[in-house]
Structures are given as C-alpha cells and as structure tokens.
Design a protein around this motif. Structure first.
Motif, PDB file in Angstrom:
ATOM      1  N   ALA A 209       0.848  -1.193   0.000  1.00 51.02           N
ATOM      2  CA  ALA A 209       0.000   0.000   0.000  1.00 51.02           C
ATOM      3  C   ALA A 209       0.885   1.244   0.000  1.00 51.02           C
ATOM      4  O   ALA A 209       1.807   1.362   0.818  1.00 51.02           O
ATOM      5  N   LEU A 210       0.635   2.146  -0.945  1.00 55.34           N
ATOM      6  CA  LEU A 210       1.288   3.449  -0.986  1.00 55.34           C
ATOM      7  C   LEU A 210       0.248   4.489  -0.580  1.00 55.34           C
ATOM      8  O   LEU A 210      -0.770   4.661  -1.259  1.00 55.34           O
ATOM      9  N   ILE A 211       0.485   5.151   0.525  1.00 56.10           N
ATOM     10  CA  ILE A 211      -0.468   6.117   1.077  1.00 56.10           C
ATOM     11  C   ILE A 211       0.115   7.519   0.952  1.00 56.10           C
ATOM     12  O   ILE A 211       1.172   7.809   1.521  1.00 56.10           O
ATOM     13  N   GLU A 256      -5.488  -7.757   6.030  1.00 58.57           N
ATOM     14  CA  GLU A 256      -5.269  -6.534   6.788  1.00 58.57           C
ATOM     15  C   GLU A 256      -5.658  -5.270   6.028  1.00 58.57           C
ATOM     16  O   GLU A 256      -5.571  -4.163   6.569  1.00 58.57           O
ATOM     17  N   LEU A 257      -6.096  -5.423   4.772  1.00 57.54           N
ATOM     18  CA  LEU A 257      -6.397  -4.250   3.943  1.00 57.54           C
ATOM     19  C   LEU A 257      -7.540  -3.418   4.527  1.00 57.54           C
ATOM     20  O   LEU A 257      -7.489  -2.181   4.521  1.00 57.54           O
ATOM     21  N   TYR A 258      -8.570  -4.071   5.034  1.00 56.49           N
ATOM     22  CA  TYR A 258      -9.710  -3.336   5.603  1.00 56.49           C
ATOM     23  C   TYR A 258      -9.254  -2.486   6.791  1.00 56.49           C
ATOM     24  O   TYR A 258      -9.594  -1.298   6.890  1.00 56.49           O
ATOM     25  N   ILE A 275      -2.979   0.474  -4.079  1.00 55.99           N
ATOM     26  CA  ILE A 275      -2.737  -0.913  -3.682  1.00 55.99           C
ATOM     27  C   ILE A 275      -2.045  -1.648  -4.832  1.00 55.99           C
ATOM     28  O   ILE A 275      -2.541  -1.672  -5.960  1.00 55.99           O
ATOM     29  N   LEU A 276      -0.909  -2.276  -4.535  1.00 55.23           N
ATOM     30  CA  LEU A 276      -0.130  -3.008  -5.534  1.00 55.23           C
ATOM     31  C   LEU A 276       0.014  -4.464  -5.111  1.00 55.23           C
ATOM     32  O   LEU A 276       0.201  -4.767  -3.927  1.00 55.23           O
TER      33      LEU A 276
END
Length: 306
Positions: A209-211, A256-258, A275-276
C-alpha cells in the motif's frame, strides 16, 4: 478462571456455524458430485474415498464407508495440529471433521449429474469453499489441510498450492489403482478446489500500500494502533498543486487491507491509497501469530510490574 466475554461467545458461535456450513458443503460435494463419478477429493478425504472403493470392489464391504474412514485417518493428523497449530485451531478442526463424517454417513450417495467433468468442477468448487471459509475463521476441514496450514506457517507459501502438491499422491493412487480417467478428473477437481481456497483464504497473499497524505504522523499512529507492520516514510510533492506531502509504504496481507484503509481514512479522509500486488518479500514479515505475541508482550510486562 477467565470469564467468557460477549465477544468471545459471539466468535465461538460464529465458528460453530461456519463449521456446520463447511461440513455440509464438503459432504454435499462428496455424496452428490465426487463419489458417484469416482472423482476424488484431496487429502485424507480422498484417501478415505479410495479405501472405501477398493474394499467395496473386493466385496469386503457394502455401501460407502468414506465418512468412517475419513474420521479414522484424521485422528493422527489432529495430533499434529494440537502440537503445532494451537488448541483452538485443533478443537474446531476436530469438530469440523466430525461434522463432515457425520453428514457424509447420513446423506445418501446420489448423482446430480451424469457428466463427470461437471461433477469434478462443482465438487471441487464446493470443497474449496468449505476449506476456504474454515481456514478464514481459524480452523480447517482436517486431513492434509492441517499439514498444509503447518507448512504455510513455516514456509509462508500459498495454502492452496501446498494442498495441490500434497494431494498429488491421491491422483497417482487413483490413476494406478483404478483408471487414469478418474485421476485426470481428480486433477481438475483439486485444481478448482485450490483456486477457490486461495480466493477465500488470502492471509498469505501480500500487497503493498502506498499512502499519500499531508498528515503522516496521524496516519502512522492510526495504522500502527491496528497493525504491527513496518512503515517507510518518503517525502514527496504533489505534481498538480506542487504542495509537499508524504508517501507511506507498507506491505500487508489482504486480510489486513480493511484495517489499513479504515485507520488511514479515519486519520486523514483525503489520503490517497494505491494498492499493488506483491510477488514476494525478503526480510522480516510477521505472521498473525507473531503479531499477536508482540501485542501481548507489553501487557504482560506491565502486569509483571504491578
């Protein structure tokens, strides 16, 4: 003795319901699709099917005894689960095994289709759904699922493909002992099962995840409160407004994405999350058990100081 909280009670009831559904799906796959077409499940259940068919052909038994043999074969495997995968996992897996065996014994063996390919596909999909939902809720349908879960924890490989590798022996026995057509249909069924398992049970699938956020400290604090994962902080700048911001990089599992998105948007509702898919990781990547142990460590330390 610790009291059972409402949350624990709800979780236990949920697992009992999942075990019931998982057991019923497995029995339906066996008695209505796989066994009538002489297509075999993987693992212990497939071995139980083979033993039952061989004994029936030798006229040593009458009727299908897959449920009884499945229960017998699983007993030593359950011991491995008790030693290596935890008490809760093993108890619910044992319950699921008993439910599967019971439904398999009680339900009649009746073909819903005369097409062996359709039987193989639908039997595999139903079995995969049964295995997947069981694994998703922290237990298994028994048999080589337990062995696969143990190997997945130690090798961090996909559960579905580990099952496929282990179940290859069932295909070979079916091919040499019965006929290769049954073995080929069994391969199709097992492949369908493994794909469905990996679709449902995603804890071993990693993503990056890039935030992009203008409030990195708040986002890092919120994410760290939910997940024990390393976060890389990268200074960046927006290409449109040319305002400085920060890009946070974190590798997580799909489970864990949620939690990640809820924590991030709770701290910064304007954050941008990309998301990658991640092929693999090299270095420390904590399992759920290791994360749980790290969460308990501060509590235990504070209790020891009281």
């Amino acid at each position: 003795m610790a009291k059972l909280t409402k949350f624990d009670s709800h979780e236990t009831l949920t697992k009992l319901g999942v075990a019931l559904v998982s057991g019923l799906l497995t029995a339906i796959a066996l008695n209505f699709f796989l066994t009538p077409a002489q297509v075999f499940q993987g693992g212990a259940t497939g071995l139980a099917q083979l033993i039952s068919i061989f004994l029936h052909r030798l006229k040593l038994t009458s009727g299908d005894l897959t449920g009884w043999f499945n229960l017998l074969i699983n007993l030593p495997i359950v011991y491995l689960g008790w030693r290596k995968l935890g008490r809760s996992f093993t108890l619910f897996s044992l319950l699921n095994i008993v439910i599967i065996s019971g439904f398999t014994i009680l339900l009649p063996v009746s073909a819903l289709s005369t097409n062996p390919l359709m039987n193989a596909i639908f039997g595999g999909v139903l079995t995969g759904a049964a295995v997947g939902i069981a694994l998703r809720y922290g237990f298994s349908t028994g048999g080589f699922d337990i062995v696969s879960m143990y190997l997945a924890k130690t090798t961090r490989r996909s559960v579905g493909w580990l099952m496929f590798g282990i179940n290859l022996v069932i295909v070979l026995i079916a091919g040499f002992g019965l006929e290769w057509e049954s073995a080929l249909y069994t391969i199709i069924s097992i492949y369908c099962m493994t794909r469905v398992v990996d679709m449902i049970h995603t804890s071993n699938q990693k993503i990056t995840a890039l935030i992009v956020t203008e409030h990195p400290d708040a986002v890092v604090a919120a994410v760290s409160a939910r997940l024990i994962r390393g976060i890389t902080v990268i200074p960046s700048r927006g290409g449109f407004l040319h305002r400085p911001n920060t890009t946070l990089m974190i590798v997580i599992t799909r489970y864990e994405l949620y939690d990640l998105t809820q924590a991030t948007l709770g701290a910064d509702r304007l954050a941008f999350i990309d998301i990658l898919n991640t092929v693999d990781v090299v270095g420390e990547f904590l399992t759920s058990d290791q994360q749980e142990a790290k969460r308990k460590t501060p509590v235990q330390a504070s209790q020891s100081q009281v």
